[in-house]
Design an enzyme around this catalytic site. Sequence first.
Site, PDB file in Angstrom:
ATOM      1  N   GLU A 365      51.494  -9.234  53.736  1.00  0.00           N
ATOM      2  CA  GLU A 365      52.521  -8.146  52.458  1.00  0.00           C
ATOM      3  C   GLU A 365      52.041  -7.296  51.782  1.00  0.00           C
ATOM      4  OE1 GLU A 365      57.112  -9.524  54.155  1.00  0.00           O
ATOM      5  OE2 GLU A 365      54.894  -9.896  54.055  1.00  0.00           O
ATOM      6  N   ASN A 369      43.098  -5.630  49.724  1.00  0.00           N
ATOM      7  CA  ASN A 369      42.199  -5.420  49.180  1.00  0.00           C
ATOM      8  C   ASN A 369      43.414  -3.715  49.208  1.00  0.00           C
ATOM      9  OD1 ASN A 369      39.818  -5.580  48.793  1.00  0.00           O
ATOM     10  ND2 ASN A 369      38.634  -5.053  50.854  1.00  0.00           N
TER      11      ASN A 369
END
Length: 400
Positions: A365, A369
Site C-alpha cells: 500500500e 519513500n
Amino acid sequence: MDFSEDPIIEVVRDTVRRVYDVEIAPKIDAYEASGAFPYEIIRAMGDAGLFSAAFPEEMGGTALGFSAVGTIAEEISRLSPGFGYAMNMQAMTCPFTILNWGTEEQARRFVPELISGRKIGMFALTEPGGGSDPGGAMRTVARRDGDSYVLNGSKIWITFSNAADVGVLFAKTDPAAGKRGISAFIVEPKSAPGFTARPIEMRPLSNCLRSCEVFLEDFRVPAENLLGREGEGLKVALNALEYGRLTVSGRLIGLAQACFDETVRYAREREVGGQKIGEYQMVQHPIADVAVGIDAARLMMRRMAWLMDQGQRSTRAAARAKYLASEVAQKAAQTAKDTFAAYALAEEYPINTLSAYVNMLTVGEGTPNVQRILIAEDALGFKTADRHPVMNPLKRETAR
C-alpha cells in the site's frame, strides 16, 4: 477531546481472540504443513463478523466503522500474521472497492459473499515492472470484444489469487492514453479459462496464505463487470489503496506489538553477566523507543479511522499513519532481533517470521519513500494530499 475507547472496540478485540483460540490456533499447523488454502478458517472469520465492520447492514455488514476495522487488523496480525492478509482481501481493498465504485447490482452480487468469507477476494494492481508506479508501468491490456473484454498480461504479488473467486483487477483499455487509459474490472478467475496464478515462495511467510504471479491469456471478463467507467481505473486504485492503508497500518502495529511483547518477555528471562539483560540500559533504550512508537502509531491509526468514520478526507492522515506504522514496526523487529541475537533465527521463536511480515507490509500500500514524497509535497504546498474527494458509501462525496 476524548481519548477514551469505545467499549465496542474491546468487544471486537475479544471476538478476534476467540476466533483465534477456537478456529485458527488448533488448525493452522495442519494447513501450513499441507499448503492447502484455509477456506474453513476464512469462513469462520467471516461468520464472526471480522470482515464486515465497514459495510452497511443491508450488505450483510455490521456497520461498526473503520475504527473497528483497524482494531481487527491489528489484533489478528498480532496473533497470527498470515491471516492479516484477509483484512485486505475480504474486508477492504477488494469488497470495499466494489461497494464504493460498483453499481448497486454489482455490490449486491459480490460484496455479501466476500465479507462473509463464502467467496475469496483479491486485488490485482501491481505488475512485474510496476512497483511504485503501477499506472505508468502497466502493460496488461483489455480489448473490448462484443459483450466482454479480453485481458492479456501479468500481475505480481497478488495475494489469495490462487484461491480467489472474485477480484478487482486493473488493465489498460486505451494503452495510448497512458494512465488515463486504465480501467478497473471485477473478475471471476474460476469462471473462464486464461487465468493462472503461481504462488511465490516467500519463506518464512505462510505456506497456505500465498501471494502469486498472475498470468492472463485471452481471459474474458463480461462487459457488465467493468467497475466504474472506462479510464477511471487509476482513480479507483488510488482510492482503494487509501482505505487499504488503514488495514496495513493496523497489521503493522499488530506486528510491532508482537515483536515488542516477545522482546520484553525475553529481556526479563535471559541472563548475561549475572543479571537479566533487561536490566542493561543498552537493552532498555530501544525498548523504550518502541513502546512510545507503538503508542504514537496506534493513535495516528485511530485518527485516520475516525476521519473515515466521519466521512472526511483522509489521504493525508492515511499516508502519515502508514509511514509511521512502517517505521515503528521496522524498529520493533530490529529491536527484537538485537535482543534475541542468534536466537532470533531459531524456529522455536517467532522473531524471524515476524520480521519477514514486517518487511513485506512495509512495502504494501505504498513504500515508506512513496509516503514520504506524498507527505513532503503536501507539507511544502506543492500538492495537497487531501485534494481527492471521499468515497465512503455511508457518508459519501462524489469522486467523479
